[in-house]
Design a protein around this motif. Structure first.
Motif, PDB file in Angstrom:
ATOM      1  N   GLU A 167     -18.545   0.649   5.318  1.00 24.24           N
ATOM      2  CA  GLU A 167     -17.434   0.012   4.634  1.00 24.24           C
ATOM      3  C   GLU A 167     -17.299   0.571   3.231  1.00 24.24           C
ATOM      4  OE1 GLU A 167     -18.270  -4.141   3.391  1.00 24.24           O
ATOM      5  OE2 GLU A 167     -20.236  -3.775   4.283  1.00 24.24           O
ATOM      6  N   GLY A 168     -16.126   0.373   2.664  1.00 19.55           N
ATOM      7  CA  GLY A 168     -15.947   0.824   1.301  1.00 19.55           C
ATOM      8  C   GLY A 168     -14.543   0.629   0.786  1.00 19.55           C
ATOM      9  N   LYS A 169     -14.414   0.849  -0.498  1.00 21.74           N
ATOM     10  CA  LYS A 169     -13.140   0.758  -1.172  1.00 21.74           C
ATOM     11  C   LYS A 169     -12.349   2.045  -0.961  1.00 21.74           C
ATOM     12  CE  LYS A 169     -14.889  -2.175  -4.845  1.00 21.74           C
ATOM     13  NZ  LYS A 169     -15.183  -2.279  -6.272  1.00 21.74           N
ATOM     14  N   GLU A 196       0.666  12.129   1.623  1.00 24.60           N
ATOM     15  CA  GLU A 196       0.297  11.419   0.406  1.00 24.60           C
ATOM     16  C   GLU A 196      -0.282  10.043   0.703  1.00 24.60           C
ATOM     17  OE1 GLU A 196       3.939  11.428  -1.781  1.00 24.60           O
ATOM     18  OE2 GLU A 196       3.812  13.567  -2.215  1.00 24.60           O
ATOM     19  N   GLY A 197      -0.353   9.688   1.979  1.00 26.10           N
ATOM     20  CA  GLY A 197      -0.891   8.395   2.383  1.00 26.10           C
ATOM     21  C   GLY A 197       0.130   7.275   2.411  1.00 26.10           C
ATOM     22  N   ASN A 198       1.409   7.592   2.260  1.00 30.49           N
ATOM     23  CA  ASN A 198       2.456   6.576   2.360  1.00 30.49           C
ATOM     24  C   ASN A 198       2.670   6.212   3.824  1.00 30.49           C
ATOM     25  OD1 ASN A 198       3.200   6.663  -0.497  1.00 30.49           O
ATOM     26  ND2 ASN A 198       4.018   8.678  -0.018  1.00 30.49           N
ATOM     27  N   LEU A 199       2.828   4.932   4.095  1.00 24.74           N
ATOM     28  CA  LEU A 199       3.115   4.461   5.442  1.00 24.74           C
ATOM     29  C   LEU A 199       4.594   4.123   5.513  1.00 24.74           C
ATOM     30  CD1 LEU A 199       0.004   3.653   4.785  1.00 24.74           C
ATOM     31  CD2 LEU A 199       0.209   2.483   6.951  1.00 24.74           C
ATOM     32  N   TRP A 200       5.241   4.529   6.595  1.00 23.71           N
ATOM     33  CA  TRP A 200       6.687   4.379   6.769  1.00 23.71           C
ATOM     34  C   TRP A 200       6.983   3.438   7.920  1.00 23.71           C
ATOM     35  CZ3 TRP A 200      10.129   6.740   3.462  1.00 23.71           C
ATOM     36  CH2 TRP A 200       9.587   7.689   2.594  1.00 23.71           C
ATOM     37  N   PHE A 201       7.825   2.448   7.665  1.00 22.93           N
ATOM     38  CA  PHE A 201       8.225   1.445   8.640  1.00 22.93           C
ATOM     39  C   PHE A 201       9.749   1.426   8.734  1.00 22.93           C
ATOM     40  CE2 PHE A 201       4.247   0.157   6.732  1.00 22.93           C
ATOM     41  CZ  PHE A 201       3.490  -0.316   7.782  1.00 22.93           C
ATOM     42  N   MET A 202      10.262   0.882   9.826  1.00 21.72           N
ATOM     43  CA  MET A 202      11.703   0.746   9.977  1.00 21.72           C
ATOM     44  C   MET A 202      12.016  -0.717  10.290  1.00 21.72           C
ATOM     45  SD  MET A 202      14.288   3.036  12.321  1.00 21.72           S
ATOM     46  CE  MET A 202      13.605   4.558  11.685  1.00 21.72           C
ATOM     47  N   THR A 203      13.133  -1.188   9.745  1.00 19.00           N
ATOM     48  CA  THR A 203      13.543  -2.560   9.991  1.00 19.00           C
ATOM     49  C   THR A 203      15.047  -2.703   9.821  1.00 19.00           C
ATOM     50  OG1 THR A 203      12.992  -4.865   9.484  1.00 19.00           O
ATOM     51  CG2 THR A 203      13.260  -3.379   7.604  1.00 19.00           C
ATOM     52  N   ASN A 213      -8.832   9.534  -3.160  1.00 23.19           N
ATOM     53  CA  ASN A 213      -7.907  10.649  -2.978  1.00 23.19           C
ATOM     54  C   ASN A 213      -7.767  11.061  -1.513  1.00 23.19           C
ATOM     55  OD1 ASN A 213      -7.549  10.695  -5.829  1.00 23.19           O
ATOM     56  ND2 ASN A 213      -9.475  11.824  -6.001  1.00 23.19           N
ATOM     57  N   ASP A 214      -8.002  12.332  -1.208  1.00 23.04           N
ATOM     58  CA  ASP A 214      -7.790  12.839   0.157  1.00 23.04           C
ATOM     59  C   ASP A 214      -8.697  12.160   1.176  1.00 23.04           C
ATOM     60  OD1 ASP A 214      -5.780  14.529  -0.659  1.00 23.04           O
ATOM     61  OD2 ASP A 214      -7.039  16.312  -0.746  1.00 23.04           O
ATOM     62  N   GLU A 215      -9.938  11.839   0.791  1.00 24.58           N
ATOM     63  CA  GLU A 215     -10.833  11.142   1.721  1.00 24.58           C
ATOM     64  C   GLU A 215     -10.274   9.763   2.071  1.00 24.58           C
ATOM     65  OE1 GLU A 215     -15.448  12.337   1.406  1.00 24.58           O
ATOM     66  OE2 GLU A 215     -14.669  11.303  -0.369  1.00 24.58           O
ATOM     67  N   ALA A 216      -9.742   9.062   1.077  1.00 19.78           N
ATOM     68  CA  ALA A 216      -9.152   7.743   1.318  1.00 19.78           C
ATOM     69  C   ALA A 216      -7.926   7.871   2.222  1.00 19.78           C
ATOM     70  CB  ALA A 216      -8.780   7.073  -0.001  1.00 19.78           C
ATOM     71  N   ILE A 217      -7.078   8.837   1.938  1.00 20.24           N
ATOM     72  CA  ILE A 217      -5.868   9.044   2.750  1.00 20.24           C
ATOM     73  C   ILE A 217      -6.247   9.366   4.192  1.00 20.24           C
ATOM     74  CG2 ILE A 217      -3.897  10.590   3.121  1.00 20.24           C
ATOM     75  CD1 ILE A 217      -3.710  10.737  -0.001  1.00 20.24           C
ATOM     76  N   ASN A 218      -7.227  10.225   4.385  1.00 17.06           N
ATOM     77  CA  ASN A 218      -7.667  10.568   5.743  1.00 17.06           C
ATOM     78  C   ASN A 218      -8.225   9.355   6.482  1.00 17.06           C
ATOM     79  OD1 ASN A 218      -6.848  13.240   5.579  1.00 17.06           O
ATOM     80  ND2 ASN A 218      -8.822  13.927   4.780  1.00 17.06           N
ATOM     81  N   ASP A 248      -2.014   1.229  -3.306  1.00 15.43           N
ATOM     82  CA  ASP A 248      -2.703   1.295  -4.594  1.00 15.43           C
ATOM     83  C   ASP A 248      -4.208   1.347  -4.373  1.00 15.43           C
ATOM     84  OD1 ASP A 248      -0.335   1.143  -6.114  1.00 15.43           O
ATOM     85  OD2 ASP A 248      -0.340  -1.044  -5.976  1.00 15.43           O
ATOM     86  N   ASP A 249      -4.667   0.473  -3.491  1.00 15.07           N
ATOM     87  CA  ASP A 249      -6.087   0.433  -3.153  1.00 15.07           C
ATOM     88  C   ASP A 249      -6.249  -0.316  -1.841  1.00 15.07           C
ATOM     89  OD1 ASP A 249      -6.677  -2.516  -3.715  1.00 15.07           O
ATOM     90  OD2 ASP A 249      -5.913  -1.872  -5.661  1.00 15.07           O
TER      91      ASP A 249
END
Length: 165
Positions: free
Chosen positions: A161-163, A49-56, A9-14, A128-129
């Protein structure tokens, strides 16, 4: 052996924000005919929300590949002490408001038509992961531990390290 710490959750997003921001460029990987297709890209934003945004360019191969199979892998690395791999899905948008929000002058290097170029598109990557590995301490401590390991023959792994889910 290093420490393991799985993050959710938030820890992963951070963690994603911290590492992706530090490393800047990833190998953005799509699939075509069962084979991975890779190219370097930099996320323009990582939202709450942890989404990464790219432009192309909407005429790029990656758009066609995402439309056929929206599974995407992102692989980040920096030197010998930072690694991040993310698995997820990509969606394509032609939303002018989002393009203007993400635009910065350096993008003109790859998209000379500027922010008003009708061929601009945005890719939203939703993870997703993933998996991360980095050092617990700064580079000076890491270097000292590496030298000590060479001298003593004892592994002094400083990694964590971790998932990510």
């Amino acid at each position: 052996m290093g420490d393991k710490k799985n993050l959710n959750n938030d820890e992963a997003i951070n963690k994603i924000k911290d590492l992706a921001d530090e490393m800047k460029t990833c190998m953005f990987c799509t699939y075509k005919n069962g084979k991975i297709q890779s190219r370097p890209m930099s996320a323009l934003d990582i939202d709450e929300e942890g989404n990464l945004w790219f432009m192309t360019d909407k005429k790029s191969n990656k758009i066609e590949e995402i439309e056929a199979n929206n599974t995407v892998e992102l692989f980040y690395t920096k030197g010998y002490d930072m690694f991040l791999s993310l698995h997820g899905k990509a969606t394509i948008s032609y939303d002018r408001k989002k393009i203007e929000e993400l635009w910065n002058p350096i993008i003109k290097v790859w998209m000379p038509g500027g922010v008003d170029d009708p061929d601009l598109s945005v890719i939203k990557f939703t993870f997703d992961d993933g998996y991360y590995w980095n050092n617990k301490h700064n580079k000076v401590v890491v270097a000292a531990k590496m030298i000590a390991s060479l001298v003593t023959g004892i592994t002094m792994d400083d990694g964590i390290e971790g998932k990510l889910t």
